[in-house]
Design an enzyme around this catalytic site. Structure first.
Site, short mmCIF file in Angstrom:
data_model
loop_
_atom_site.label_atom_id
_atom_site.label_comp_id
_atom_site.label_asym_id
_atom_site.label_seq_id
_atom_site.Cartn_x
_atom_site.Cartn_y
_atom_site.Cartn_z
N ALA A 24 0.84 -1.19 0.00
CA ALA A 24 0.00 0.00 0.00
C ALA A 24 0.88 1.24 0.00
O ALA A 24 2.10 1.13 0.14
CB ALA A 24 -0.91 0.02 1.22
N MET A 25 0.26 2.40 -0.15
CA MET A 25 1.03 3.64 -0.27
C MET A 25 0.37 4.77 0.51
O MET A 25 -0.83 4.99 0.39
CB MET A 25 1.17 3.99 -1.77
CG MET A 25 1.97 5.23 -2.03
SD MET A 25 3.68 5.06 -1.41
CE MET A 25 4.02 6.75 -0.99
N ASN A 37 0.16 8.04 0.37
CA ASN A 37 -0.10 9.36 -0.22
C ASN A 37 -0.93 10.24 0.72
O ASN A 37 -1.90 9.78 1.30
CB ASN A 37 -0.86 9.21 -1.53
CG ASN A 37 -0.34 8.09 -2.38
OD1 ASN A 37 0.81 8.11 -2.78
ND2 ASN A 37 -1.17 7.08 -2.62
N GLU A 77 0.17 2.51 6.97
CA GLU A 77 0.01 3.65 6.06
C GLU A 77 -0.53 4.86 6.81
O GLU A 77 -0.11 5.99 6.58
CB GLU A 77 -0.91 3.30 4.87
CG GLU A 77 -0.49 2.07 4.08
CD GLU A 77 0.98 2.03 3.67
OE1 GLU A 77 1.58 3.10 3.45
OE2 GLU A 77 1.54 0.91 3.57
#
Ligand code: TRP
Ligand code: ZN
Length: 878
Positions: free
Chosen positions: A269-270, A272, A305
């Protein structure tokens, strides 16, 4: 090698950019093959930049359309477009606006970096260097800008338009079928945290109020029809937000927090800013399709995250060498979160298993690198177990050394001092030093020296003097580019266990500093004397696995068995079981009959039946060391076939000896109904399924029947997949029907079919490679989806030691073939697969030669290699 050798990037050569980018206004007009991006940046020279210094921006596979400065179109003489750069030859000396228009084809983007499509939806992945595939920019983490994003797309195709930060405006675009949305993120951020999503998605929502009373809208977006499977992720998110407020004093800082699940994603996952994008594997769960491990994975990754919002986003990295500044620290935070939510010792054992099975081999082979590397050719190859897992261990050691309070003070100072910065490991360490007065200069070696230290301990008890002496020494083998190492600070949590199982008191210690129950080892060799020890103790060392080292001690087999049953530290009870089993398995793999087998089996039986212990813990103690564990312990001349056979033999022996007891225990452990993913219920399933594994491995008809019944009656994925594993791997009658039934039942759920791939790819029979090749033609398989590739091909090369290491080299050849195949579309994925060669030098000579040949086939291939694959190949062969 056909590809040009990439120029290495060096930590020692860091310099800031000559220009700063203050704000960026991005305008996206989305279309599958013809997306237009207009990027308007407010740029100014940094102090000390001489007038007219060229502005050189990064780009990758971009189609340049036009550029202007302060509204005036640039003539061709004013700029230059290179393969990977845009250069503005003589920028104005005063702050100016640069506008660049580029054209992209998200549809054709198979690398899953930059702007791409997944199931028809648009999404982005910019870390580490994907933003340069969207527009020309300073694509590096120390350039922080305020982003405003306008997204325009077809209303029907893309009803949902998401960006970073808060929504500010949306509406129809007159005279077209398009609509648009504008998002503004007030927090300056590096380009790698940019994100955009546009598509036709369903969602679930919740309201959250932060500790200081700020309302936040939480949304999770998924493909239509999956809304019901996102509840656990939402629950995990809310618990993470609360936990970060309580444990680290960190609150969320925007009006909305959006998560989007996509099915094509290179990693987990990221983070952002305000718009986390997830591999759907880490969002979607229901009892019928997700295992307890999946639920746990979701909880962990959602937390990870989310925690990045402070450790990664508010404080980011100066350069990619500092990656562990955000990743090691954030892994540490997610481990702590899960420990608080579940059982701490069970979580610790699980985390150490991951560390030892992934990081230790990396650190012992040709891909070894420091937690903070000082040189790289391809940064994507440094998202490693060393940076993540060992990086987390280093933070954990800081906490062990400084204590709970000192650690929290240091973290508070770090947040205070560096909020809004692109920081370094030095900044991080200094915060702890300044907050506590501790000198951490020797500790800092953990960040720069690679390799796993070997700690050796020899003990002696003097009855008359009542002293207990430990001769302690440490040694770290040479690793790439590091021949000799300075001694590390090693915090060894310990107890001197007396005959009744409790820790003995002592009067004083000479030869090392002790803090609480932690010994601080600092030298190559030292003698430590405990005075006033009333009886001969057994040293229980490295409790809770307080340092990422290997330990060789003179604790005897009998003493290990004693610790296994009596140590007050559950981690070391588990470790003692592992140590004994590993020792036996090594002897067996070398063809000798090990000592103590029956006592070991008796001790295992006792732990399994001990109702005073957590069921998840009992399940862990029932797992024998993996084939990888044994290979790692051997370190050289590894024969995977002999290891496989030894492990199989011991497993069967346990199964036969304890069959009746395991059978009645199996019947007695009933997980609560209805299904719940909580730790206690998951623990009951884990214990029951471990027992099932032994019953099925016993070769007895009763065991086979229990496995078939288990499969038939399963009302959740953990039980169903555990049974399918047994049926297939033990070749129990009915296994083929079970495979068909599983596939039919789950054919509409790709994440469940992934498990079906894994079961078959990890089967150890001799025709498995043929089966894997066949399955690549299965309608549910796709070479372009990383989850499918990892489940089938990845499980074979990394999770099937016996078949991957087949004596004819077929497994190695297959890995070189598929690496080349995958590399043409998705270099990051190809390089990941190739990591399965990381321990090739430790193999016995015949296999070593075959593995080397397969690696050389890659480097000699006709096709051009990606920087990702050529970097791994080169380092493996170096
Ligand atoms: N920063 C991500 C994390 O939380 C890692 C990541 C996600 C990543 N996608 C990536 C890294 C693609 C490199 C390439 O761990
Ligand atoms: Zn991360």
């Amino acid at each position: 090698m056909r590809s040009e050798t990439a120029v290495p990037v060096k930590l020692s050569e860091y310099t800031p950019t000559p220009y700063a980018i203050k704000t960026v206004d991005l305008d996206f007009n989305l279309a599958p093959d013809n997306t237009i991006v207009v990027a308007r940046s407010a740029i100014e020279p940094r102090e000390g930049t001489s007038a007219g210094t060229p502005l050189v921006l990064n780009g990758d596979e971009l189609t340049f359309v036009s550029a202007s400065v302060n509204g005036e179109a640039l003539g061709e003489e004013a700029y230059a477009i290179g393969e990977t750069t845009f250069t503005l030859k003589t920028p104005p000396a005063e702050p100016f606006t640069l506008e660049i228009t580029t054209k992209l084809s998200p549809q054709a983007n198979t690398k899953l970096m930059g702007l791409y499509r997944s199931s028809g939806n648009y999404c982005t992945q910019c870390e580490a260097e994907g933003f340069r595939r969207i527009t020309y920019f300073y694509d590096r983490p120390d350039v922080l800008a305020v982003y405003t994003t306008r997204i325009e797309a077809n209303k029907l195709d893309c009803p949902v338009l998401l960006g970073n930060g808060n929504p500010v405006e949306s509406g129809d675009v007159e005279g077209t079928d398009n609509h648009y949305a504008v998002w503004h993120d007030p927090h300056p951020k590096p380009a790698y945290l940019f994100a955009l999503v546009a598509g036709n998605l369903g969602s679930i929502s919740e309201k959250y109020t932060t500790a200081s009373g700020k309302p936040v809208d939480l949304n999770i977006y998924v493909e239509h029809g999956n809304e019901d499977r996102a509840d656990w992720a939402m629950d995990s998110l809310i618990r993470s937000m609360r936990w970060d407020e309580k444990v680290f004093g960190r609150e969320y800082d925007l009006d909305v927090f959006n998560i989007v699940a996509v099915s094509d994603f290179n990693m987990g996952a990221m983070e952002n800013k305000g718009l986390n994008i997830f591999n759907d594997k880490y969002i979607l769960a229901d009892p019928d399709t997700a295992t307890d491990a999946d639920y746990e994975g979701i909880e962990t990754v959602v937390a990870h995250e989310y925690f990045h919002n402070w450790t990664g986003n508010r404080i980011t990295c100066r350069d990619w060498f500092q990656l562990c500044l955000k990743e090691g620290l954030t892994v540490f935070r997610d481990h702590e979160f899960s420990s608080d939510e579940r059982s701490r010792p069970v979580k610790r054992i699980a985390d150490v298993r991951v560390l030892k099975s992934h990081q230790f081999p990396e650190d012992a082979g040709p891909l070894a690198h420091p937690v903070r590397p000082d040189v790289y050719k391809e940064i994507s190859n440094f998202y490693t177990a060393t940076v993540y897992e060992k990086g987390s261990e280093l933070v954990s050691m800081i906490k062990t050394i400084l204590g709970e309070d000192g650690f929290r003070k240091g973290m508070d100072l770090y947040f205070d001092r560096h909020d809004g910065d692109a920081a370094t490991i030095e900044d991080f360490i200094k915060s702890f030093e300044d907050a506590t007065g501790e000198d951490l200069s020797q500790f800092a070696l953990w960040y720069s020296q690679s390799g796993t230290p070997e700690l050796t301990v020899a003990t002696h008890y003097d009855d008359a003097a009542q002293t207990f002496t430990m001769e302690v020494s440490q040694k770290t083998r040479p690793t790439p580019n590091q021949d000799s190492k300075k001694p590390f600070v090693i915090p060894v949590r310990f107890g001197l266990v007396g005959s009744d199982g409790s820790d003995l008191a002592y009067a004083k210690v000479e030869g090392a500093e002790v803090r609480g129950n932690v010994l601080l080892i600092k030298e190559d060799a030292q003698t430590i004397v405990f005075h006033g020890v009333s009886e001969k103790p057994v040293a229980s060392l490295l409790r809770e696995f307080s340092a990422p080292v290997t330990l060789k001690s003179d604790v005897t087999l009998d003493e290990q068995l004693f610790l296994m049953g009596s140590d007050s530290d559950p981690f070391n009870r588990w470790q003692a079981a592992q140590t004994v089993a590993t020792h036996m398995l090594i002897q067996m793999s070398e063809g000798s009959e090990p000592e103590g087998t029956s006592r070991f089996i008796a001790a295992i039986g006792k732990i399994a039946e001990d109702d005073a212990l957590d069921m998840a813990f009992r399940a862990l103690c029932l797992q024998l060391p993996t084939e990888g564990d044994i290979a790692r312990e051997l370190g050289s001349n590894v024969d995977p076939e002999a290891i496989y056979k030894a492990r199989r033999t011991l497993r069967q022996k346990i199964a036969e000896t304890l069959f009746d007891r395991f059978q009645s225990l199996y019947a007695r452990v009933e997980p609560a109904k209805p299904f719940s993913p909580d730790a206690a219920s998951a623990g009951a399933r884990a214990l029951r399924n471990s027992l099932l594994g032994y019953l099925a491995a016993s070769g007895k008809a009763d065991g086979a029947q229990i496995a078939r019944d288990h499969f038939e009656s399963a009302d959740n994925m953990s039980d169903r997949i555990a049974a399918l594993n047994c049926l297939v791997h033990e070749r129990i009658d009915g296994y083929q029907q079970a495979l068909v039934a599983f596939c039919d039942r789950h054919q509409k759920t790709p994440l469940a079919i992934d498990k079906w791939f894994v079961v078959q790819a990890t089967d150890t029979s001799s025709d498995t490679l043929e089966r894997v090749k066949e399955l690549t033609n299965h309608p549910a398989f796709s070479w372009s989806n990383p989850n499918r590739v990892r489940s089938l091909v990845g499980a074979f090369v990394a999770g099937n030691q016996r078949c991957f290491n087949a004596a004819d080299g077929s497994g190695y050849n297959y890995l070189s073939e598929i690496t080349l195949k995958i590399d043409r579309a998705n270099p990051q994925l190809a390089a990941r697969m190739l990591n399965a060669f990381r321990s090739w030098r430790a193999l016995e000579p015949t296999r070593r030669a075959l593995a080397e040949e397969a690696l050389r086939k890659i480097s000699a291939a006709e096709q051009p290699l990606s920087p990702d694959v050529s970097d791994i190949t080169e380092r493996c062969l170096q």
